[in-house]
Design an enzyme around this catalytic site. Sequence first.
Site, PDB file in Angstrom:
ATOM      1  N   HIS A 119     -25.421  68.328 -64.992  1.00  0.00           N
ATOM      2  CA  HIS A 119     -26.978  68.785 -64.924  1.00  0.00           C
ATOM      3  C   HIS A 119     -27.392  69.388 -63.466  1.00  0.00           C
ATOM      4  O   HIS A 119     -26.528  69.164 -62.375  1.00  0.00           O
ATOM      5  CB  HIS A 119     -27.736  67.206 -64.814  1.00  0.00           C
ATOM      6  N   ASP A 249     -29.648  79.391 -44.456  1.00  0.00           N
ATOM      7  CA  ASP A 249     -29.303  80.906 -44.193  1.00  0.00           C
ATOM      8  C   ASP A 249     -28.022  81.210 -44.964  1.00  0.00           C
ATOM      9  O   ASP A 249     -28.062  82.379 -45.468  1.00  0.00           O
ATOM     10  CB  ASP A 249     -29.279  81.106 -42.675  1.00  0.00           C
ATOM     11  N   ASP A 258     -34.788  83.713 -51.374  1.00  0.00           N
ATOM     12  CA  ASP A 258     -35.621  83.502 -50.612  1.00  0.00           C
ATOM     13  C   ASP A 258     -36.045  81.982 -50.854  1.00  0.00           C
ATOM     14  O   ASP A 258     -36.864  81.956 -51.632  1.00  0.00           O
ATOM     15  CB  ASP A 258     -36.766  84.409 -50.507  1.00  0.00           C
ATOM     16  N   GLN A 268     -39.777  79.034 -41.230  1.00  0.00           N
ATOM     17  CA  GLN A 268     -38.356  79.484 -42.150  1.00  0.00           C
ATOM     18  C   GLN A 268     -37.347  79.589 -41.079  1.00  0.00           C
ATOM     19  O   GLN A 268     -36.093  79.159 -41.365  1.00  0.00           O
ATOM     20  CB  GLN A 268     -38.765  80.467 -42.963  1.00  0.00           C
ATOM     21  N   GLU A 272     -34.285  77.329 -41.849  1.00  0.00           N
ATOM     22  CA  GLU A 272     -33.027  77.781 -42.387  1.00  0.00           C
ATOM     23  C   GLU A 272     -31.992  77.888 -41.403  1.00  0.00           C
ATOM     24  O   GLU A 272     -30.810  78.105 -42.082  1.00  0.00           O
ATOM     25  CB  GLU A 272     -33.487  78.911 -43.256  1.00  0.00           C
TER      26      GLU A 272
END
Length: 281
Positions: A119, A249, A258, A268, A272
Amino acid sequence: MYKFLRRFAYLSFISWMAVACSVEEVSPTNSATRDSHLALGNPSEADKAYANYLVEKPQYALSYNSYRGTPNWVSWHLSSAWLGEAPRQDDFRADQTLPSAFYKVVPSDYTNSGFDRGHNTPSADRTGSVEDNSATFLMTNMIPQAPNNNQKNWAGLENYCRELVEQGNELYIIMGSYGKGGEGSNGYKETLAGGKVTVPNRIWKVIVVLPLGSGDVNRINTGTRVIAVDTPNANSVGTNWSSYRTTVDVIEAKTGYDLLSNVPDDMQDVLEAKKDDGPTQ
């Protein structure tokens, strides 16, 4: 005297009701809700392309790759509003909502392959109703996953996500896979079903953790916890998911996606680049 006492009691009752209603109206509550699965964005700008076909269901959203026979990624919201007492349905089946030109993967395509029907959106994340749970058994929600990866490493991470919900949080989760070739219980394979299903080489997940509330994307800040995990699709994988933590990243560089596209760019950049070092239970 009797009339006076009766009138006093009546006025006292009305005053109490007014105070009670006023308190009820102004008391803030954060009740769990079912929110958009694509609140954080569409990672691959999925639309109608055969290799990047957008599927939106009430229980989750995904980008499907008809050439691989698996999702590129699956995105879902998780709060206590999605959890209940519905039993596991185990009704694995082809997804008949796919375009007629697509090969529709069937459960038997995985039979004796040495890989689980793994799953993306877990069955246990959708126990609010039988319908919700059944939706997780569509083959568009599955990848060929090494048994030890699925049943040990990944199961531990899924359980931890639900523990975070029990602690009063709501989560936005994106899971996907990339590469070709994995090691199952019967050894290394690159495809199943005569090449119709690609066995991924790596499996990843990104989890954004928020306290219960509304306007979720607007509540994300540079201190928001973001957990990113990237594991090999191999039976030799370790059982502790936390040893495979990475950054968003890194996953974006590997996939070209993205992953938090609806979050402001400056935020972000911070979120990230951070590797999570928070608790694991």
